[in-house]
Design an enzyme around this catalytic site. Structure first.
Site: not given
Ligand SMILES: Cc1cn([C@H]2C[C@H](O)[C@@H](COP(=O)(O)OP(=O)(O)O[C@H]3O[C@@H](C)C(=O)[C@@H](O)[C@H]3O)O2)c(=O)[nH]c1=O
Length: 178
Positions: A23, A58, A61, A71, A118, A131
């Protein structure tokens, strides 16, 4: 579920229970008792996932104190080069990084302690990264270090980056709060 130490103390590779049959697959990504036995976090405050195209980076962070967090990350679809950078000034591996492949076909993940940045490179189309974190999102404490500033050869010259990620300070200019 196996939790295997890496050369960055506190950063563990997670090998979950993984079953495959006609499956599809079954993967157990978290087990509170197993984590508690090892003194690992069990109080996750947020859970989220992202999708990424091949060639996206990405990162790198982290959230700064007092909103810093542990995390737990898994690649749930596709394959990534997952990267962790040690920002703990008292650590013998301060400034060093770990780069491991996380593959949805194996189900493995990474547990990342506080004080580490990260990030990841999507190696396949349609990557899904999932995450769990131990504190909620605190935008004013959401920080980064530039992906190409700490000595890792990512194997890609022109990754797709967000404007924010392209503008993070390089590691050499970074004053660590950890
Ligand atoms: C991380 C985060 C972002 N956001 C918002 C901010 C923005 O408008 C949108 C996308 O955010 P980012 O561009 O920071 O998303 P992203 O680049 O995917 O951020 C992630 O990257 C990886 C490497 C990690 O380790 C994660 O913990 C997180 O930081 O989402 C939240 O609302 N809550 C959250 O926890």
């Amino acid at each position: 579920m196996e939790l295997v130490p890496t050369r960055l103390s506190g950063c563990l590779q997670v090998r979950p229970f993984f079953a495959k049959d006609d499956r599809g697959t079954f993967v157990k990504t978290f087990h509170a008792e197993r984590f508690e036995e090892l003194g690992l976090p069990v109080s996750w405050r947020e859970e989220y996932y992202s999708t990424s195209h091949q060639g996206v980076i990405r990162g790198m962070h982290f959230q700064t104190p007092p909103h810093d967090h542990e995390k737990l990350v898994y690649c749930q679809q596709g394959r990534v080069l997952d990267v962790v950078l040690d920002l703990r000034t008292q650590s013998s591996t301060f400034g060093q990084h770990l780069a491991v492949e996380l593959d949805a076909a194996r189900g493995d993940g990474l547990l990342i302690p506080k004080g580490m940045a990260h990030g990841f490179l999507a190696l396949t189309p349609d990557v899904i990264m999932a995450y769990k974190v131990t504190t909620t999102y605190a935008p004013a404490h959401d920080a980064g270090i530039r992906w190409d500033s700490f000595g890792l050869d990512w194997g890609i010259e022109h990754p797709v980056l967000s404007a924010r990620d392209a503008a993070h300070p390089p590691f050499a200019d970074f004053q660590s709060p950890f």
